[in-house]
Design a protein around this motif. Structure first.
Motif, PDB file in Angstrom:
ATOM      1  N   UNK A  28      47.495  72.329 -29.877  1.00 36.23           N
ATOM      2  CA  UNK A  28      46.908  72.376 -28.541  1.00 36.23           C
ATOM      3  C   UNK A  28      45.728  71.410 -28.425  1.00 36.23           C
ATOM      4  N   UNK A  29      45.002  71.222 -29.533  1.00 39.05           N
ATOM      5  CA  UNK A  29      43.905  70.256 -29.530  1.00 39.05           C
ATOM      6  C   UNK A  29      44.406  68.835 -29.308  1.00 39.05           C
ATOM      7  N   UNK A  30      45.511  68.478 -29.953  1.00 36.77           N
ATOM      8  CA  UNK A  30      46.092  67.148 -29.761  1.00 36.77           C
ATOM      9  C   UNK A  30      46.586  66.968 -28.326  1.00 36.77           C
ATOM     10  N   UNK A  31      47.202  68.005 -27.782  1.00 32.46           N
ATOM     11  CA  UNK A  31      47.663  67.938 -26.391  1.00 32.46           C
ATOM     12  C   UNK A  31      46.480  67.776 -25.440  1.00 32.46           C
ATOM     13  N   UNK A  32      45.375  68.480 -25.713  1.00 31.29           N
ATOM     14  CA  UNK A  32      44.188  68.355 -24.869  1.00 31.29           C
ATOM     15  C   UNK A  32      43.582  66.960 -24.992  1.00 31.29           C
ATOM     16  N   UNK A  33      43.589  66.391 -26.204  1.00 28.59           N
ATOM     17  CA  UNK A  33      43.069  65.039 -26.391  1.00 28.59           C
ATOM     18  C   UNK A  33      43.912  64.003 -25.636  1.00 28.59           C
ATOM     19  N   UNK A  34      45.217  64.138 -25.705  1.00 28.21           N
ATOM     20  CA  UNK A  34      46.098  63.223 -24.970  1.00 28.21           C
ATOM     21  C   UNK A  34      45.907  63.394 -23.464  1.00 28.21           C
ATOM     22  N   UNK A  35      45.759  64.639 -23.024  1.00 26.82           N
ATOM     23  CA  UNK A  35      45.515  64.882 -21.596  1.00 26.82           C
ATOM     24  C   UNK A  35      44.199  64.249 -21.157  1.00 26.82           C
ATOM     25  N   UNK A  36      43.184  64.325 -21.998  1.00 30.10           N
ATOM     26  CA  UNK A  36      41.895  63.704 -21.693  1.00 30.10           C
ATOM     27  C   UNK A  36      42.045  62.190 -21.577  1.00 30.10           C
ATOM     28  N   UNK A  37      42.797  61.593 -22.516  1.00 27.55           N
ATOM     29  CA  UNK A  37      43.023  60.143 -22.489  1.00 27.55           C
ATOM     30  C   UNK A  37      43.783  59.723 -21.226  1.00 27.55           C
ATOM     31  N   UNK A  38      44.786  60.481 -20.866  1.00 29.82           N
ATOM     32  CA  UNK A  38      45.545  60.188 -19.649  1.00 29.82           C
ATOM     33  C   UNK A  38      44.631  60.304 -18.434  1.00 29.82           C
ATOM     34  N   UNK A  39      43.818  61.335 -18.427  1.00 31.33           N
ATOM     35  CA  UNK A  39      42.887  61.560 -17.323  1.00 31.33           C
ATOM     36  C   UNK A  39      41.890  60.412 -17.198  1.00 31.33           C
ATOM     37  N   UNK A  40      41.444  59.879 -18.324  1.00 37.53           N
ATOM     38  CA  UNK A  40      40.500  58.757 -18.312  1.00 37.53           C
ATOM     39  C   UNK A  40      41.176  57.453 -17.878  1.00 37.53           C
ATOM     40  N   UNK A  41      42.456  57.313 -18.192  1.00 34.81           N
ATOM     41  CA  UNK A  41      43.149  56.060 -17.947  1.00 34.81           C
ATOM     42  C   UNK A  41      43.754  55.910 -16.566  1.00 34.81           C
ATOM     43  N   UNK A  42      44.005  57.001 -15.888  1.00 33.36           N
ATOM     44  CA  UNK A  42      44.657  56.932 -14.574  1.00 33.36           C
ATOM     45  C   UNK A  42      43.694  57.470 -13.516  1.00 33.36           C
ATOM     46  N   UNK A  50      46.938  66.529 -16.043  1.00 37.33           N
ATOM     47  CA  UNK A  50      47.423  66.261 -17.407  1.00 37.33           C
ATOM     48  C   UNK A  50      47.332  67.490 -18.313  1.00 37.33           C
ATOM     49  N   UNK A  51      46.285  68.286 -18.160  1.00 35.92           N
ATOM     50  CA  UNK A  51      46.139  69.499 -18.961  1.00 35.92           C
ATOM     51  C   UNK A  51      47.212  70.523 -18.593  1.00 35.92           C
ATOM     52  N   UNK A  52      47.468  70.656 -17.304  1.00 36.78           N
ATOM     53  CA  UNK A  52      48.474  71.621 -16.841  1.00 36.78           C
ATOM     54  C   UNK A  52      49.877  71.240 -17.309  1.00 36.78           C
ATOM     55  N   UNK A  53      50.113  69.962 -17.539  1.00 33.48           N
ATOM     56  CA  UNK A  53      51.425  69.525 -18.004  1.00 33.48           C
ATOM     57  C   UNK A  53      51.537  69.508 -19.529  1.00 33.48           C
ATOM     58  N   UNK A  54      50.536  68.967 -20.215  1.00 34.60           N
ATOM     59  CA  UNK A  54      50.653  68.744 -21.652  1.00 34.60           C
ATOM     60  C   UNK A  54      50.386  69.976 -22.510  1.00 34.60           C
TER      61      UNK A  54
END
Length: 159
Positions: A28-42, A50-54
């Motif tokens: 879940x930590x990795x999913x949250x990190x990826x969601x954070x990166x997506x959130x920062x990039x788009x 991104x959190x609700x999906x990942x």
């Protein structure tokens, strides 16, 4: 006319080969990190999306990894079967059985492994059981199955 007699089954042993609880933290930590990166990039994307999906995707993947179940079932006619996921094996065709300890697991899964064997291996589960078949009609020489409690499985099988 078909035989419609109901057969009652008794579950003698059941085990789900789920992932360890601590896998959920990095998953879940990795999913949250990826969601954070997506959130920062788009830009223009809602922060929560991104959190609700990942996070649910990570949870589904972790549950999917641990979906395999081992069951030993006895029927009303005294026939006992081992179920590993969708596959089942009548105990009457098992010639020999043994516990494979964690220390011998790599040898059992290495060069000695017969390609025709039925294998259900979960890396996070240490020991395994080996069931050598004595069925001339079955091309499978043996079953090799991960289990946390091999002594309980073999005891439920009557071995």
């Amino acid at each position: 006319m078909s035989d419609t007699r109901a057969t009652t089954q008794t579950v003698r042993y059941r085990e789900r080969l789920s992932v360890p609880w601590w896998w959920w933290l990095p998953g879940l930590g990795l999913a949250a990190l990826i969601a954070y990166e997506v959130n920062m990039g788009i830009e223009g994307l809602p922060d929560w999306l991104p959190y609700a999906l990942l996070l649910p995707v990570a949870a589904v993947v972790l549950m999917w990894f641990g979906r395999a179940e081992i069951r030993v079932v006895s029927g009303s006619h005294g026939d006992t079967e081992l179920w590993v996921g969708p596959a089942h094996l009548p105990v009457s065709v098992v010639g020999r059985s043994a516990e494979v300890p964690r220390t011998a697991k790599s040898a059992a899964l290495g060069r000695q492994l017969d390609p025709a064997a039925y294998v259900v291996h979960r890396a996070w589960v240490g020991p395994m059981i080996l069931l050598v078949l004595d069925d001339p009609e079955d091309p499978t020489p043996y079953w090799l199955v991960s289990t946390r409690h091999p002594d309980r499985v073999l005891s439920a099988l009557g071995r």
